[in-house]
Motif scaffolding. Structure first.
Motif, mmCIF file in Angstrom:
data_model
loop_
_atom_site.group_PDB
_atom_site.id
_atom_site.type_symbol
_atom_site.label_atom_id
_atom_site.label_comp_id
_atom_site.label_asym_id
_atom_site.label_seq_id
_atom_site.Cartn_x
_atom_site.Cartn_y
_atom_site.Cartn_z
ATOM 1 N N HIS A 1 -1.374 -49.336 3.259
ATOM 2 C CA HIS A 1 -2.175 -48.117 3.170
ATOM 3 C C HIS A 1 -1.314 -46.956 2.696
ATOM 4 O O HIS A 1 -1.731 -46.177 1.854
ATOM 5 C CB HIS A 1 -2.801 -47.786 4.523
ATOM 6 C CG HIS A 1 -3.785 -46.663 4.451
ATOM 7 N ND1 HIS A 1 -5.102 -46.859 4.125
ATOM 8 C CD2 HIS A 1 -3.636 -45.325 4.632
ATOM 9 C CE1 HIS A 1 -5.737 -45.690 4.120
ATOM 10 N NE2 HIS A 1 -4.866 -44.739 4.410
ATOM 11 N N GLY A 2 -0.103 -46.863 3.245
ATOM 12 C CA GLY A 2 0.759 -45.779 2.790
ATOM 13 C C GLY A 2 2.030 -45.675 3.603
ATOM 14 O O GLY A 2 2.260 -46.429 4.554
ATOM 15 N N LEU A 3 2.869 -44.746 3.198
ATOM 16 C CA LEU A 3 4.108 -44.399 3.897
ATOM 17 C C LEU A 3 3.968 -42.934 4.278
ATOM 18 O O LEU A 3 4.007 -42.055 3.409
ATOM 19 C CB LEU A 3 5.316 -44.629 2.983
ATOM 20 C CG LEU A 3 6.694 -44.483 3.615
ATOM 21 C CD1 LEU A 3 6.944 -45.601 4.626
ATOM 22 C CD2 LEU A 3 7.779 -44.493 2.541
ATOM 23 N N TRP A 4 3.790 -42.681 5.569
ATOM 24 C CA TRP A 4 3.422 -41.341 6.027
ATOM 25 C C TRP A 4 4.616 -40.592 6.601
ATOM 26 O O TRP A 4 5.203 -41.023 7.608
ATOM 27 C CB TRP A 4 2.344 -41.435 7.092
ATOM 28 C CG TRP A 4 1.035 -41.993 6.608
ATOM 29 C CD1 TRP A 4 0.723 -42.360 5.331
ATOM 30 C CD2 TRP A 4 -0.119 -42.249 7.404
ATOM 31 N NE1 TRP A 4 -0.578 -42.827 5.274
ATOM 32 C CE2 TRP A 4 -1.116 -42.773 6.521
ATOM 33 C CE3 TRP A 4 -0.420 -42.091 8.747
ATOM 34 C CZ2 TRP A 4 -2.384 -43.134 6.972
ATOM 35 C CZ3 TRP A 4 -1.686 -42.451 9.192
ATOM 36 C CH2 TRP A 4 -2.655 -42.951 8.322
ATOM 37 N N PRO A 5 5.000 -39.468 6.011
ATOM 38 C CA PRO A 5 6.043 -38.621 6.603
ATOM 39 C C PRO A 5 5.584 -38.106 7.968
ATOM 40 O O PRO A 5 4.407 -37.769 8.151
ATOM 41 C CB PRO A 5 6.192 -37.474 5.600
ATOM 42 C CG PRO A 5 5.583 -37.979 4.341
ATOM 43 C CD PRO A 5 4.497 -38.914 4.747
ATOM 44 N N HIS B 1 -4.931 -40.815 -3.413
ATOM 45 C CA HIS B 1 -5.080 -40.087 -2.143
ATOM 46 C C HIS B 1 -3.775 -40.067 -1.358
ATOM 47 O O HIS B 1 -3.389 -39.022 -0.794
ATOM 48 C CB HIS B 1 -6.177 -40.735 -1.298
ATOM 49 C CG HIS B 1 -6.222 -40.215 0.115
ATOM 50 N ND1 HIS B 1 -6.832 -39.024 0.439
ATOM 51 C CD2 HIS B 1 -5.692 -40.713 1.271
ATOM 52 C CE1 HIS B 1 -6.694 -38.806 1.743
ATOM 53 N NE2 HIS B 1 -6.008 -39.818 2.272
ATOM 54 N N GLU B 2 -3.080 -41.211 -1.300
ATOM 55 C CA GLU B 2 -1.871 -41.290 -0.496
ATOM 56 C C GLU B 2 -0.778 -40.374 -1.023
ATOM 57 O O GLU B 2 -0.052 -39.753 -0.244
ATOM 58 C CB GLU B 2 -1.374 -42.739 -0.439
ATOM 59 C CG GLU B 2 -2.208 -43.634 0.443
ATOM 60 C CD GLU B 2 -2.282 -43.134 1.869
ATOM 61 O OE1 GLU B 2 -1.237 -43.058 2.530
ATOM 62 O OE2 GLU B 2 -3.400 -42.802 2.316
ATOM 63 N N TYR B 3 -0.655 -40.271 -2.338
ATOM 64 C CA TYR B 3 0.374 -39.369 -2.843
ATOM 65 C C TYR B 3 -0.015 -37.912 -2.597
ATOM 66 O O TYR B 3 0.821 -37.102 -2.174
ATOM 67 C CB TYR B 3 0.658 -39.574 -4.319
ATOM 68 C CG TYR B 3 1.827 -38.707 -4.752
ATOM 69 C CD1 TYR B 3 3.125 -39.041 -4.377
ATOM 70 C CD2 TYR B 3 1.627 -37.517 -5.452
ATOM 71 C CE1 TYR B 3 4.197 -38.219 -4.695
ATOM 72 C CE2 TYR B 3 2.698 -36.693 -5.778
ATOM 73 C CZ TYR B 3 3.970 -37.038 -5.401
ATOM 74 O OH TYR B 3 5.029 -36.214 -5.712
ATOM 75 N N LYS B 4 -1.279 -37.574 -2.836
ATOM 76 C CA LYS B 4 -1.722 -36.193 -2.637
ATOM 77 C C LYS B 4 -1.517 -35.751 -1.185
ATOM 78 O O LYS B 4 -0.966 -34.683 -0.910
ATOM 79 C CB LYS B 4 -3.190 -36.036 -3.014
ATOM 80 C CG LYS B 4 -3.732 -34.619 -2.826
ATOM 81 C CD LYS B 4 -5.212 -34.551 -3.105
ATOM 82 C CE LYS B 4 -6.040 -35.010 -1.934
ATOM 83 N NZ LYS B 4 -6.013 -34.037 -0.788
ATOM 84 N N THR B 5 -1.949 -36.595 -0.259
ATOM 85 C CA THR B 5 -1.939 -36.214 1.151
ATOM 86 C C THR B 5 -0.574 -36.399 1.802
ATOM 87 O O THR B 5 -0.126 -35.545 2.572
ATOM 88 C CB THR B 5 -2.988 -37.037 1.924
ATOM 89 O OG1 THR B 5 -4.266 -36.875 1.301
ATOM 90 C CG2 THR B 5 -3.080 -36.599 3.369
#
Length: 231
Positions: A77-81, A119-123
């Motif tokens: 789904h993503g890599l979230w800071p 979406h993942e890059y934007k958010t």
């Protein structure tokens, strides 16, 4: 960026007349919009359980990942800071960031679709201070460090497991993974995703208050649905 340290949190409680030892629990994590890019404490790798997504809104929307021929299970789904308490999001000003078709193509097969990549890059990606290509290269590298347990790799029948059991399955095949580095989330009693924490250099590390198992899924047992074509 708002202060995040434990000392400042304790001071805030004292100013409010609340003794830290008497508080029921600490402050709830929340998002800091448009925070300073790159100023983060760690990352959370988020592996979504595709059948749960498809069971709810995915099939109705016709999402690509819900195509019966794909039989997707865990997807990136993503890599979230993250901060130790709270997290940044939407760390850009003005126009939405642009992600090239080449970068989108590189993530095909491990991320659900183009819309999720954007979406993942934007958010989240904008908060790393990395370019789209560098952010997704780091996300892929973190994803490739994790081995999916055999019991959760395309199961043929629906499972009923505790969050702790799911975590122990991951720990059994990833000997570097400690209990405080992983958490399971659920929605409506179904496995929703698994979150694994890494330093900004992608070294395994303990999660912060945001990735707290009791907060993300307090149930004793959850359903692990299978792909619709497997039923």
């Amino acid at each position: 960026m708002p202060p995040r340290s434990t000392a400042l949190s304790a001071l805030a409680m004292l100013l409010l007349g609340v003794a830290p030892g008497l508080a029921d629990k600490g402050p709830e994590p929340h998002a800091y919009r448009h925070a300073e890019p790159g100023d983060v404490d760690y990352y959370a790798l988020v592996l979504s359980w595709s059948p749960t997504h498809c069971l709810t809104e995915g099939h109705e929307r016709g999402d690509v990942q819900c195509d019966p021929d794909r039989q997707a299970d865990f997807v990136l789904h993503g890599l979230w800071p993250q901060y130790d308490l709270g997290w940044p999001e939407d760390c850009y000003h003005g126009e939405r960031p642009w992600i090239s078709s080449d970068v989108i193509q590189e993530m095909q097969g491990i991320m659900p679709d183009k819309e999720v990549v954007i979406h993942e890059y934007k958010t989240h990606g904008t908060c790393t201070g990395l370019s789209p290509s560098a952010y997704f290269a780091k996300a892929r590298k973190a994803y490739e460090q994790v081995t999916i347990p055999a019991a959760l790799d395309d199961p043929q029948t629906q499972l009923f497991l505790s969050p702790e059991k799911i975590e122990s399955e991951f720990q059994a095949v990833n000997d570097w993974l400690q209990p405080d580095m992983i958490a399971v989330t659920c929605r409506r009693g179904n496995l929703f995703d698994v979150r694994i924490c890494f330093s900004t250099d992608l070294e395994p590390r303990a999660c912060g208050a945001n990735i707290d198992q009791k907060r993300l899924c307090p149930l004793q047992r959850i359903t692990v649905p299978v792909s619709r074509s497997d039923r």
